[in-house]
Design a protein around this motif. Structure first.
Motif, short mmCIF file in Angstrom:
data_model
loop_
_atom_site.label_atom_id
_atom_site.label_comp_id
_atom_site.label_asym_id
_atom_site.label_seq_id
_atom_site.Cartn_x
_atom_site.Cartn_y
_atom_site.Cartn_z
N ASN A 41 87.20 49.47 -10.35
CA ASN A 41 86.44 50.62 -9.87
C ASN A 41 87.21 51.38 -8.80
O ASN A 41 88.02 50.81 -8.06
N HIS A 42 86.92 52.68 -8.71
CA HIS A 42 87.59 53.53 -7.73
C HIS A 42 87.37 53.03 -6.30
O HIS A 42 88.27 53.12 -5.46
N SER A 43 86.20 52.48 -6.03
CA SER A 43 85.91 52.02 -4.68
C SER A 43 86.82 50.85 -4.28
O SER A 43 87.10 50.65 -3.09
N GLU A 66 82.04 44.01 -9.01
CA GLU A 66 81.20 43.67 -10.16
C GLU A 66 81.88 42.60 -11.00
O GLU A 66 83.10 42.43 -10.95
N SER A 130 82.24 46.42 -18.77
CA SER A 130 82.38 47.85 -18.49
C SER A 130 81.04 48.51 -18.18
O SER A 130 80.99 49.71 -17.90
N GLU A 133 78.46 48.27 -12.97
CA GLU A 133 78.56 49.28 -11.92
C GLU A 133 78.60 50.69 -12.49
O GLU A 133 77.94 51.61 -11.99
N THR A 134 79.35 50.89 -13.56
CA THR A 134 79.52 52.22 -14.13
C THR A 134 78.21 52.77 -14.69
O THR A 134 77.79 53.88 -14.36
N THR A 137 75.40 53.18 -11.97
CA THR A 137 75.60 54.38 -11.17
C THR A 137 75.24 55.64 -11.95
O THR A 137 74.58 56.55 -11.43
N LEU A 163 82.82 56.67 -15.13
CA LEU A 163 81.47 57.08 -14.78
C LEU A 163 81.06 58.35 -15.52
O LEU A 163 79.92 58.48 -15.98
N GLN A 309 95.73 51.51 -12.58
CA GLN A 309 94.66 52.19 -11.86
C GLN A 309 95.23 53.14 -10.81
O GLN A 309 94.80 54.30 -10.72
N LYS A 317 87.49 53.06 -18.61
CA LYS A 317 87.31 51.87 -17.80
C LYS A 317 88.40 50.84 -18.06
O LYS A 317 88.71 50.50 -19.20
#
Length: 323
Positions: A41-43, A66, A130, A133-134, A137, A163, A309, A317
């Motif tokens: 994830n980007h975060s 996640e 996948s 979280e995606t 959100t 996302l 990434q 994803k």
């Protein structure tokens, strides 16, 4: 012992390495999960490059917000051993160790049972990984914040990300009247084929597109003010992503910058529930949604996955699987 990615300082993909550390010991209210797969994830990229320097981040930390897997030790909880679960947020990978490992010790308030037959519904561990979280959100942004309806014209700004793909899939299956998706690269337009209209976004869309009544803003503060101006009266803009790299707007004036009659909200994905997770899986299965996976890596090759990434070399994803 288990293999895990542990970081204690700014860590670009080139510096990622697997360490051997003890498997966590179970404690009351927490469960030990054998991880089958997890998504990037980007975060987590923000954590590795920026937040790792902050005092509120545990040091050292195993990243990962996640995962999907099976309960190995249920401690004093209601879970039964070998229950298939998803886990996300609640401090994972920041306040306590996350999913970049073979096992994770996680609090039960952010661990949720998968109540659907995986084999019957053609859901592999890769596909499940996948989703949490995606799709949570995307789901929260669309239904809780934007309150999407079938008659809506929805603009998804910054749609060429996991996302964005999830939001398009959900909105399409739900039956939105029109979905407009943006990308800043011509070569990525083919990735948005499920949208009704695709627009090349050079930073300013006001007066270049028809007025919409719902906007999912994934680029962030960099384009937020322009997105507000693209929205018709009684419309809603939901700020969810920060793909543009700008986290805040200096000298933001709500009275002047938010057009009269337009509503601004934001979605923070820290509060999943079993009920919502059930709804998301049910919706995906019922509508036979094709889960977008950009690329799957084995855990032994997580360094390559994280480099990909950082370099934005995978569309969709990135999923990491464990044996």
């Amino acid at each position: 012992m288990m293999k895990a990615v542990c970081i204690n300082e700014v860590t670009p993909g080139e510096k990622i390495a697997l360490s051997h550390i003890p498997i966590p010991k179970v404690k009351p209210g927490w469960v030990l999960i054998k991880i089958k797969a997890f998504g990037l994830n980007h975060s987590e990229k923000i954590l590795r490059h920026l937040e790792i320097k902050e005092s509120y981040t545990k040091h050292p930390i195993i990243p990962g917000i996640e995962c999907v897997g099976e309960i190995i030790d249920s401690s004093d909880t209601q879970f039964k051993p070998y229950t298939k679960v998803v886990a996300l947020m609640g401090g994972m990978g920041r306040s306590f160790d996350g999913s970049y490992a073979e096992y994770a010790l996680l609090p039960i308030h952010h661990v949720f049972e998968i109540k659907f037959d995986l084999e019957k519904n053609n859901l592999t561990w890769e596909k499940i990984a996948s989703i949490p979280e995606t799709y949570f959100t995307a789901w929260g942004s669309l239904f809780e914040c934007l309150e999407i309806k079938k008659e809506d014209i929805l603009l998804i700004r910054g749609a060429t990300c996991a996302l964005g793909y999830a939001a398009i899939n959900i909105a399409k299956a739900f039956g939105c009247k029109k979905i407009i998706a943006t990308t800043h690269k011509e070569k990525k337009k083919n990735l948005l084929k499920n949208a009704d209209e695709i627009i090349i976004d050079e930073g300013k869309l006001e007066n270049k597109i028809e007025k919409v009544n719902k906007v999912l803003e994934l680029i962030g503060p960099k384009t937020l003010l322009d997105s507000l101006k693209c929205c018709d009266k009684k419309g809603i803009v939901c700020q969810t992503g920060i793909l543009g790299g700008l986290e805040e707007i200096n000298k933001f004036d709500p009275i002047k910058d938010i057009p009269n009659g337009v509503y601004l909200t934001g979605f923070f994905s820290n509060y999943p529930t079993q009920e919502i997770i059930d709804k998301i899986f049910g919706f995906i299965i019922e509508n036979k949604i094709d889960i977008n996976i950009g690329k799957v890596y084995n855990f032994s090759n997580i360094k390559e996955a994280i480099i990909a990434q950082d370099n934005h070399s995978v569309d969709g994803k990135i999923v990491v699987t464990l044996n």
